[in-house]
Motif scaffolding. Structure first.
Motif, PDB file in Angstrom:
ATOM      1  N   ILE A  76       0.837  -1.188   0.000  1.00 46.58           N
ATOM      2  CA  ILE A  76       0.000   0.000   0.000  1.00 46.58           C
ATOM      3  C   ILE A  76       0.876   1.244   0.000  1.00 46.58           C
ATOM      4  O   ILE A  76       0.617   2.211  -0.691  1.00 46.58           O
ATOM      5  N   ASN A  77       1.941   1.207   0.778  1.00 43.32           N
ATOM      6  CA  ASN A  77       2.875   2.327   0.867  1.00 43.32           C
ATOM      7  C   ASN A  77       4.274   1.856   0.495  1.00 43.32           C
ATOM      8  O   ASN A  77       4.685   0.768   0.865  1.00 43.32           O
ATOM      9  N   ASP A  78       5.007   2.707  -0.196  1.00 44.58           N
ATOM     10  CA  ASP A  78       6.388   2.421  -0.552  1.00 44.58           C
ATOM     11  C   ASP A  78       7.253   2.575   0.699  1.00 44.58           C
ATOM     12  O   ASP A  78       7.263   3.639   1.316  1.00 44.58           O
ATOM     13  N   PRO A  79       7.993   1.540   1.102  1.00 46.38           N
ATOM     14  CA  PRO A  79       8.816   1.623   2.320  1.00 46.38           C
ATOM     15  C   PRO A  79       9.809   2.787   2.294  1.00 46.38           C
ATOM     16  O   PRO A  79      10.070   3.410   3.318  1.00 46.38           O
ATOM     17  N   LYS A  80      10.356   3.100   1.127  1.00 50.03           N
ATOM     18  CA  LYS A  80      11.300   4.222   1.033  1.00 50.03           C
ATOM     19  C   LYS A  80      10.597   5.542   1.351  1.00 50.03           C
ATOM     20  O   LYS A  80      11.152   6.407   2.023  1.00 50.03           O
ATOM     21  N   GLU A  81       9.394   5.687   0.854  1.00 49.99           N
ATOM     22  CA  GLU A  81       8.632   6.915   1.106  1.00 49.99           C
ATOM     23  C   GLU A  81       8.285   7.047   2.591  1.00 49.99           C
ATOM     24  O   GLU A  81       8.341   8.131   3.161  1.00 49.99           O
ATOM     25  N   ILE A  82       7.950   5.954   3.228  1.00 49.34           N
ATOM     26  CA  ILE A  82       7.646   5.973   4.667  1.00 49.34           C
ATOM     27  C   ILE A  82       8.870   6.416   5.460  1.00 49.34           C
ATOM     28  O   ILE A  82       8.769   7.268   6.352  1.00 49.34           O
ATOM     29  N   ARG A  83      10.043   5.865   5.146  1.00 50.11           N
ATOM     30  CA  ARG A  83      11.275   6.269   5.840  1.00 50.11           C
ATOM     31  C   ARG A  83      11.577   7.747   5.602  1.00 50.11           C
ATOM     32  O   ARG A  83      11.999   8.466   6.508  1.00 50.11           O
ATOM     33  N   ARG A  84      11.364   8.215   4.377  1.00 46.33           N
ATOM     34  CA  ARG A  84      11.605   9.620   4.042  1.00 46.33           C
ATOM     35  C   ARG A  84      10.700  10.533   4.884  1.00 46.33           C
ATOM     36  O   ARG A  84      11.138  11.534   5.431  1.00 46.33           O
ATOM     37  N   ARG A  85       9.428  10.152   5.006  1.00 48.93           N
ATOM     38  CA  ARG A  85       8.487  10.953   5.811  1.00 48.93           C
ATOM     39  C   ARG A  85       8.897  10.984   7.282  1.00 48.93           C
ATOM     40  O   ARG A  85       8.828  12.024   7.931  1.00 48.93           O
ATOM     41  N   ARG A  86       9.315   9.834   7.812  1.00 50.54           N
ATOM     42  CA  ARG A  86       9.745   9.781   9.215  1.00 50.54           C
ATOM     43  C   ARG A  86      10.974  10.659   9.442  1.00 50.54           C
ATOM     44  O   ARG A  86      11.068  11.360  10.444  1.00 50.54           O
ATOM     45  N   ALA A  87      11.920  10.599   8.510  1.00 49.60           N
ATOM     46  CA  ALA A  87      13.135  11.412   8.635  1.00 49.60           C
ATOM     47  C   ALA A  87      12.783  12.896   8.605  1.00 49.60           C
ATOM     48  O   ALA A  87      13.291  13.685   9.414  1.00 49.60           O
TER      49      ALA A  87
END
Length: 95
Positions: A76-87
């Motif tokens: 559902i969500n791209d793991p790279k995008e999730i990490r980018r948002r958290r950072a």
């Protein structure tokens, strides 16, 4: 000679696991078809990748006794995008 394998399609709340006996030398596609998991889970197999214990394989892979063929659902969500948002969120809280 027959071998025992599992076919797995795991939704977050409802995993489907089917134990199947197939002839040695059968392909992953033949095993998946024999398990009837495509119909049970209403899947379009062309839209999914498959693997054996987390390693991607093709449908012509020849399963070995004890293998678990996993049918992966689309993310559902791209793991790279999730990490980018958290950072970005942690940077914003530090400022």
């Amino acid at each position: 000679m027959m071998i025992n394998i599992q076919i797995v399609y795991a939704l977050p709340e409802n995993p489907t696991i089917v134990d199947v006996q197939i002839n040695e030398g059968s392909t992953a596609l033949e095993a998946i078809n024999k398990s009837n998991i495509v119909t049970t889970c209403n899947l379009v197999l062309d839209q999914h990748k498959i693997g054996i214990f987390g390693n991607l394989v093709n449908l012509d892979y020849l399963p070995k006794d004890g293998d678990r063929i996993e049918i992966y659902r689309q993310l559902i969500n791209d793991p790279k995008e999730i990490r980018r948002r958290r950072a970005n969120a942690s940077k914003n809280t530090m400022n």
